[in-house]
Design a protein around this motif. Structure first.
Motif, PDB file in Angstrom:
ATOM      1  N   GLY A   7       8.870  13.433 -14.833  1.00  0.00           N
ATOM      2  CA  GLY A   7       9.997  12.580 -14.451  1.00  0.00           C
ATOM      3  C   GLY A   7      11.153  13.443 -13.991  1.00  0.00           C
ATOM      4  O   GLY A   7      10.991  14.350 -13.196  1.00  0.00           O
ATOM      5  N   GLY A   8      12.325  13.167 -14.480  1.00  0.00           N
ATOM      6  CA  GLY A   8      13.484  13.981 -14.153  1.00  0.00           C
ATOM      7  C   GLY A   8      14.087  13.636 -12.813  1.00  0.00           C
ATOM      8  O   GLY A   8      14.254  12.478 -12.467  1.00  0.00           O
ATOM      9  N   ASP A   9      14.384  14.690 -12.023  1.00  0.00           N
ATOM     10  CA  ASP A   9      15.118  14.525 -10.774  1.00  0.00           C
ATOM     11  C   ASP A   9      14.235  14.253  -9.561  1.00  0.00           C
ATOM     12  O   ASP A   9      14.731  14.167  -8.449  1.00  0.00           O
ATOM     13  N   ALA A  10      12.951  14.155  -9.743  1.00  0.00           N
ATOM     14  CA  ALA A  10      12.044  13.940  -8.612  1.00  0.00           C
ATOM     15  C   ALA A  10      12.304  12.581  -7.971  1.00  0.00           C
ATOM     16  O   ALA A  10      12.598  11.612  -8.660  1.00  0.00           O
ATOM     17  N   PRO A  11      12.187  12.510  -6.648  1.00  0.00           N
ATOM     18  CA  PRO A  11      12.342  11.217  -5.964  1.00  0.00           C
ATOM     19  C   PRO A  11      11.106  10.351  -6.202  1.00  0.00           C
ATOM     20  O   PRO A  11      10.178  10.322  -5.411  1.00  0.00           O
ATOM     21  N   LEU A  12      11.114   9.650  -7.328  1.00  0.00           N
ATOM     22  CA  LEU A  12       9.936   8.908  -7.786  1.00  0.00           C
ATOM     23  C   LEU A  12       9.457   7.886  -6.763  1.00  0.00           C
ATOM     24  O   LEU A  12       8.258   7.770  -6.515  1.00  0.00           O
ATOM     25  N   GLY A  13      10.365   7.170  -6.166  1.00  0.00           N
ATOM     26  CA  GLY A  13       9.970   6.144  -5.197  1.00  0.00           C
ATOM     27  C   GLY A  13       9.248   6.721  -4.000  1.00  0.00           C
ATOM     28  O   GLY A  13       8.240   6.188  -3.545  1.00  0.00           O
ATOM     29  N   GLY A  14       9.728   7.832  -3.488  1.00  0.00           N
ATOM     30  CA  GLY A  14       9.106   8.453  -2.321  1.00  0.00           C
ATOM     31  C   GLY A  14       7.731   9.005  -2.626  1.00  0.00           C
ATOM     32  O   GLY A  14       6.795   8.854  -1.835  1.00  0.00           O
ATOM     33  N   VAL A  15       7.589   9.655  -3.777  1.00  0.00           N
ATOM     34  CA  VAL A  15       6.294  10.217  -4.154  1.00  0.00           C
ATOM     35  C   VAL A  15       5.290   9.104  -4.440  1.00  0.00           C
ATOM     36  O   VAL A  15       4.139   9.160  -3.997  1.00  0.00           O
ATOM     37  N   ALA A  16       5.718   8.075  -5.149  1.00  0.00           N
ATOM     38  CA  ALA A  16       4.822   6.959  -5.441  1.00  0.00           C
ATOM     39  C   ALA A  16       4.430   6.228  -4.159  1.00  0.00           C
ATOM     40  O   ALA A  16       3.265   5.826  -4.003  1.00  0.00           O
ATOM     41  N   ALA A  17       5.363   6.079  -3.229  1.00  0.00           N
ATOM     42  CA  ALA A  17       5.040   5.426  -1.955  1.00  0.00           C
ATOM     43  C   ALA A  17       4.051   6.264  -1.148  1.00  0.00           C
ATOM     44  O   ALA A  17       3.146   5.720  -0.509  1.00  0.00           O
ATOM     45  N   ALA A  18       4.193   7.574  -1.184  1.00  0.00           N
ATOM     46  CA  ALA A  18       3.243   8.442  -0.481  1.00  0.00           C
ATOM     47  C   ALA A  18       1.860   8.359  -1.110  1.00  0.00           C
ATOM     48  O   ALA A  18       0.846   8.284  -0.398  1.00  0.00           O
ATOM     49  N   PHE A  19       1.791   8.360  -2.441  1.00  0.00           N
ATOM     50  CA  PHE A  19       0.504   8.190  -3.123  1.00  0.00           C
ATOM     51  C   PHE A  19      -0.125   6.852  -2.750  1.00  0.00           C
ATOM     52  O   PHE A  19      -1.323   6.765  -2.500  1.00  0.00           O
ATOM     53  N   ALA A  20       0.702   5.804  -2.714  1.00  0.00           N
ATOM     54  CA  ALA A  20       0.187   4.476  -2.386  1.00  0.00           C
ATOM     55  C   ALA A  20      -0.301   4.422  -0.944  1.00  0.00           C
ATOM     56  O   ALA A  20      -1.348   3.822  -0.661  1.00  0.00           O
ATOM     57  N   ALA A  21       0.427   5.034  -0.031  1.00  0.00           N
ATOM     58  CA  ALA A  21       0.018   5.021   1.378  1.00  0.00           C
ATOM     59  C   ALA A  21      -1.316   5.723   1.573  1.00  0.00           C
ATOM     60  O   ALA A  21      -2.211   5.214   2.256  1.00  0.00           O
ATOM     61  N   VAL A  22      -1.474   6.882   0.966  1.00  0.00           N
ATOM     62  CA  VAL A  22      -2.728   7.616   1.080  1.00  0.00           C
ATOM     63  C   VAL A  22      -3.860   6.849   0.400  1.00  0.00           C
ATOM     64  O   VAL A  22      -4.957   6.693   0.952  1.00  0.00           O
ATOM     65  N   GLY A  23      -3.612   6.348  -0.801  1.00  0.00           N
ATOM     66  CA  GLY A  23      -4.648   5.653  -1.550  1.00  0.00           C
ATOM     67  C   GLY A  23      -5.085   4.349  -0.914  1.00  0.00           C
ATOM     68  O   GLY A  23      -6.282   4.074  -0.798  1.00  0.00           O
ATOM     69  N   VAL A  24      -4.129   3.542  -0.482  1.00  0.00           N
ATOM     70  CA  VAL A  24      -4.467   2.241   0.099  1.00  0.00           C
ATOM     71  C   VAL A  24      -5.139   2.415   1.461  1.00  0.00           C
ATOM     72  O   VAL A  24      -6.087   1.690   1.781  1.00  0.00           O
ATOM     73  N   SER A  25      -4.692   3.384   2.249  1.00  0.00           N
ATOM     74  CA  SER A  25      -5.356   3.589   3.539  1.00  0.00           C
ATOM     75  C   SER A  25      -6.786   4.089   3.338  1.00  0.00           C
ATOM     76  O   SER A  25      -7.708   3.646   4.031  1.00  0.00           O
ATOM     77  N   GLY A  26      -6.994   4.985   2.386  1.00  0.00           N
ATOM     78  CA  GLY A  26      -8.354   5.428   2.085  1.00  0.00           C
ATOM     79  C   GLY A  26      -9.207   4.296   1.538  1.00  0.00           C
ATOM     80  O   GLY A  26     -10.381   4.155   1.896  1.00  0.00           O
ATOM     81  N   ALA A  27      -8.622   3.472   0.677  1.00  0.00           N
ATOM     82  CA  ALA A  27      -9.359   2.342   0.121  1.00  0.00           C
ATOM     83  C   ALA A  27      -9.706   1.329   1.201  1.00  0.00           C
ATOM     84  O   ALA A  27     -10.781   0.729   1.173  1.00  0.00           O
ATOM     85  N   PHE A  28      -8.821   1.135   2.166  1.00  0.00           N
ATOM     86  CA  PHE A  28      -9.106   0.211   3.261  1.00  0.00           C
ATOM     87  C   PHE A  28     -10.298   0.690   4.083  1.00  0.00           C
ATOM     88  O   PHE A  28     -11.199  -0.089   4.417  1.00  0.00           O
ATOM     89  N   VAL A  29     -10.299   1.976   4.410  1.00  0.00           N
ATOM     90  CA  VAL A  29     -11.423   2.538   5.167  1.00  0.00           C
ATOM     91  C   VAL A  29     -12.716   2.419   4.358  1.00  0.00           C
ATOM     92  O   VAL A  29     -13.768   2.046   4.880  1.00  0.00           O
ATOM     93  N   GLY A  30     -12.643   2.727   3.068  1.00  0.00           N
ATOM     94  CA  GLY A  30     -13.814   2.606   2.213  1.00  0.00           C
ATOM     95  C   GLY A  30     -14.300   1.169   2.106  1.00  0.00           C
ATOM     96  O   GLY A  30     -15.502   0.911   2.159  1.00  0.00           O
ATOM     97  N   TYR A  31     -13.365   0.232   1.964  1.00  0.00           N
ATOM     98  CA  TYR A  31     -13.726  -1.187   1.894  1.00  0.00           C
ATOM     99  C   TYR A  31     -14.415  -1.628   3.180  1.00  0.00           C
ATOM    100  O   TYR A  31     -15.437  -2.332   3.138  1.00  0.00           O
TER     101      TYR A  31
END
Length: 153
Positions: free
Chosen positions: A105-129
Motif C-alpha cells: 500500500g502506501g504512496d503507490a497510485p493504487l487506482g492506476g496500477v489496479a486499472a492497468a492490471f484490469a486492462a491486461v487481465g480483461v483483454s487477455g480473458a476476452f481473447v481466451g473466451y
C-alpha cells in the motif's frame, strides 16, 4: 437453453463460480506469500513468487477464460477471471494500508496500477473466451465437444 445463450450467458453456473473463486483464491494466496517472503527475506520463496505472481496476474486469465468459454461458463464469468488480479491486488493494498503492513500500500497510485492490471487481465480473458467459444462451436460442428450434459443451476 440454446447454444448461443449457453456460450454468452453460461450454462454451468457452479463451474463458473468455482472457476472465478478458485482463481481469486490462488491469486490472493500467491500475492500474500510473495509479501510474506519479501518481508521475511527468504530468497528461495521470493525467487519462486517472482516467477509465479506475474504468471498468475498477467498470463493465466487467458487460458482459464478459454477453458471457461469452452465449458460454457458464460462471458461474464470468463471476463470476471480477467478482473480478479486487479481486485485482489487492490484489496491486498488496501488491507496492507489499513493494517500498516510495511511495503504494502502506501504512496503507490493504487487506482492506476489496479486499472492497468484490469486492462491486461480483461483483454487477455476476452481473447481466451473468444478462443474457447470458437473451439466449442467447432467441436459442436464436428460432433464432439462440451455441448452435452446440462448442469443448469
Amino acid at each position: 437453453m440454446t447454444t448461443t445463450e449457453a456460450l454468452l450467458l453460461g450454462r454451468r453456473r457452479r463451474l463458473a463460480v468455482t472457476m472465478v473463486g478458485g482463481f481469486a483464491g490462488l491469486v490472493a494466496l500467491s500475492l500474500a506469500v510473495a509479501v510474506v517472503a519479501d518481508r521475511a527475506d527468504v530468497p528461495t520463496a521470493a525467487a519462486l513468487t517472482d516467477r509465479l505472481v506475474p504468471l498468475l496476474v498477467f498470463y493465466a486469465p487467458a487460458p482459464i477464460a478459454a477453458v471457461g468459454g469452452y465449458a460454457r461458463c458464460g462471458g461474464p464469468a470468463c471476463l470476471a477471471v480477467g478482473a480478479v488480479p486487479a481486485v485482489v491486488f487492490a484489496g491486498l493494498a488496501v488491507a496492507g494500508t489499513v493494517f500498516g503492513v510495511p511495503g504494502v500500500g502506501g504512496d503507490a497510485p493504487l487506482g492506476g496500477v489496479a486499472a492497468a492490471f484490469a486492462a491486461v487481465g480483461v483483454s487477455g480473458a476476452f481473447v481466451g473466451y473468444c478462443a474457447g467459444v470458437t473451439a466449442a462451436l467447432l467441436g459442436d460442428l464436428v460432433g464432439i465437444g462440451s455441448g452435452g450434459g446440462d448442469d443448469e443451476e
